[in-house]
Design an enzyme around this catalytic site. Structure first.
Site, PDB file in Angstrom:
ATOM      1  N   ASP A  12       5.029  -4.533  -3.413  1.00  9.44           N
ATOM      2  CA  ASP A  12       4.185  -3.497  -4.027  1.00  9.44           C
ATOM      3  C   ASP A  12       3.004  -4.075  -4.798  1.00  9.44           C
ATOM      4  OD1 ASP A  12       6.077  -1.549  -3.142  1.00  9.44           O
ATOM      5  OD2 ASP A  12       7.362  -2.208  -4.779  1.00  9.44           O
ATOM      6  N   LYS A  15      -0.770  -4.853  -1.030  1.00 16.89           N
ATOM      7  CA  LYS A  15      -1.182  -5.509   0.233  1.00 16.89           C
ATOM      8  C   LYS A  15      -1.830  -4.512   1.182  1.00 16.89           C
ATOM      9  CE  LYS A  15       3.089  -6.757   1.022  1.00 16.89           C
ATOM     10  NZ  LYS A  15       3.773  -6.493  -0.263  1.00 16.89           N
ATOM     11  N   GLY A  39       6.398   0.227   2.108  1.00 15.53           N
ATOM     12  CA  GLY A  39       5.639   1.461   1.931  1.00 15.53           C
ATOM     13  C   GLY A  39       4.261   1.079   1.453  1.00 15.53           C
ATOM     14  N   HIS A  40       3.308   1.132   2.348  1.00 15.33           N
ATOM     15  CA  HIS A  40       1.955   0.709   1.992  1.00 15.33           C
ATOM     16  C   HIS A  40       1.061   1.935   1.857  1.00 15.33           C
ATOM     17  CE1 HIS A  40       3.025  -3.293   4.150  1.00 15.33           C
ATOM     18  NE2 HIS A  40       3.363  -3.320   2.887  1.00 15.33           N
ATOM     19  N   GLN A 220       7.130  -6.612   2.221  1.00 12.28           N
ATOM     20  CA  GLN A 220       7.889  -7.114   1.078  1.00 12.28           C
ATOM     21  C   GLN A 220       7.070  -8.245   0.434  1.00 12.28           C
ATOM     22  OE1 GLN A 220       9.839  -6.510   4.201  1.00 12.28           O
ATOM     23  NE2 GLN A 220       9.728  -4.510   3.248  1.00 12.28           N
TER      24      GLN A 220
END
Ligand code: IMP
Length: 432
Positions: A12, A15, A39-40, A220
């Site tokens: 988080d 990225k 989750g981007h 990650q």
């Protein structure tokens, strides 16, 4: 230009935003590890796009690739493909035939295994990631190419069921009709995904040979890496830059630039050691200010101060060329800003970072403090005028660069693409 973007902390770090921003200069965007535990979030013209399986570079690249190192939930992927097509029209999507498949049984097992771990539970995202990688390494896993043959799916579902029977016995999966339903659903998904399936390492090589620029987006982060993270509080895949070799079949020697992404403060979801963690009101205030809740799970994130010894470790592991520092706007809203510069035990500086709670006992953390830098004028960001940024912010950046010996190439000062400042365009090679 071949670039790897990856997280240097606990995930988080932003990225997704950085990958989206850079990808206007790349034709191919690749994911090489993890699954929809990621989750981007990308914000374009005020609109939020959430990616969990497809690279955040997909809005700007010609081709997106999901590499063999990933674990893919086919139904979630089909939804994401639809979303991408809606937002962008045409998108070339290529999925490795060798990526592994997450099934409803794996998701159930993820939760069940956490229950069995009890006190050692790590707070997974419950997306079936661990159990799917377990099957991969047990050589019983279902690969994407298997989805084209119901008999193979059936054999594998039955084998997995037999192997994990002790955990599945009292569940809905003990019913053979439910297992048969999974076979049918997966086969249906497989038919829809067939046009996208390829040996993507071959595709990637062809694209590379034809001169395309490629960006690899890590999922990650290094401190969640199965080998180098805070084991066992980690994910089940390698998240370091070198994983592009095994997770996408792309030779690491061809990489020109490794961009490590670090958040200006830190956050973590799930259990495990977090040396610079803030507690109590200080943590609550920052969490609320920054909206630190998991994209994948909605869980409140733990928050802490920037940890330079940790960054020394992760930048070295990944041979990072440049750093992208995110959420500097949020940090600037605090009155007082702290950065951890060393870990000490019995007065002596540690030359490694502790990997377990036991190893953290008796540890003293040394901090440097900065005054706040407040709000940043958007014109400064738009024009990439680094020297016009507040002195306090530049002092903070200088400390990071001095301690790490690596330049901070990208500064993120807000959600949208327009809130990104590139320090020195020549550093990002021929792309700018
Ligand atoms: P898993 O990957 O779902 O097995 O979760 C293992 C650990 O990694 C848990 O602590 C999760 O919270 C963490 N984790 C996995 N993916 C992400 C991510 O994308 N961002 C932050 N933490 C993650």
């Amino acid at each position: 230009m071949i670039t790897v973007v990856l997280g240097l902390q606990f995930g988080d770090e932003g990225k997704g935003k950085i990958t989206d921003f850079l990808t206007s200069h790349y034709q191919v965007a690749v994911r090489f590890s993890g699954g929809n535990n990621a989750g981007h979030t990308v914000v374009v013209d005020g609109k939020k796009y959430k990616f969990r399986l497809i690279s955040s570079g997909s809005l700007q690249s010609e081709t997106v690739i999901l590499g063999n190192g990933m674990v893919i939930e086919p139904f979630a992927l089909l939804e994401e493909i639809d979303t991408l097509r809606e937002s962008k029209g045409k998108a070339k999507i290529r999925i490795s035939k060798m990526a592994h498949v997450v099934t409803p049984m794996h998701k159930f097992l993820d939760v069940k295994e956490e229950e069995v771990r009890g006190k050692l539970s790590l707070g997974t995202t419950a997306q079936g990631i661990g159990p799917t990688y377990e099957d991969k390494y047990a050589r019983t896993g279902i690969r994407m190419a298997d989805l084209l043959d119901p008999e193979i799916i059936r054999q594998k579902i039955e084998t997995i069921y037999m192997m994990k029977q002790s955990l599945l016995a009292d569940s809905e999966f003990a019913d053979s009709k439910r297992r048969e339903q999974i076979v049918r659903d997966l086969f249906e998904a497989g038919k829809k995904l067939e046009p996208y399936l390829e040996y993507t390492e071959v595709t990637l090589r062809r694209l590379y040979d034809s001169g395309k620029s490629i960006i690899f987006e890590g999922a990650q982060a290094t401190m969640l890496d199965i080998d180098f993270g805070m084991y066992p509080f980690v994910t089940s895949s390698n998240a370091v830059a070198g994983a592009i070799s095994t997770g996408a079949g792309f030779p690491f020697r061809k990489v020109d630039y490794v961009l490590g992404v670090a958040k200006a403060y830190m956050s973590k979801v799930g259990a495990g050691p977090f040396p610079t963690e803030m507690l109590g009101k200080e943590a609550d205030d920052l969490r609320e200010l920054a909206g630190e809740y998991g994209t994948a799970t909605g869980r409140p994130r733990r928050v802490g101060w920037l940890d330079l010894p940790m960054l020394k470790y992760t930048t070295a592991l990944n041979d990072v060329d440049g750093i992208a520092l995110t959420r500097l706007d949020t940090l600037g809203d605090l009155d007082r800003i702290k950065v951890c510069t060393s870990y000490r035990r019995d007065g002596k500086e540690l030359d490694y970072i502790p990997r377990s709670f036991k190893d953290m006992e008796g540890l003293d953390l040394v901090y440097t403090e900065f005054d706040s830098w407040g709000k940043i004028d958007h014109e400064i960001i738009k024009q990439d005028k680094y020297q016009a940024l507040p002195q306090n912010l530049r002092n903070y950046i200088s400390l990071i660069e001095k301690e790490l010996g690596i330049p901070v190439d990208v500064l993120s000062l807000g959600e949208g693409r327009e809130n990104t400042l590139i320090r020195d365009k020549s550093r990002l090679k021929d792309q700018y």
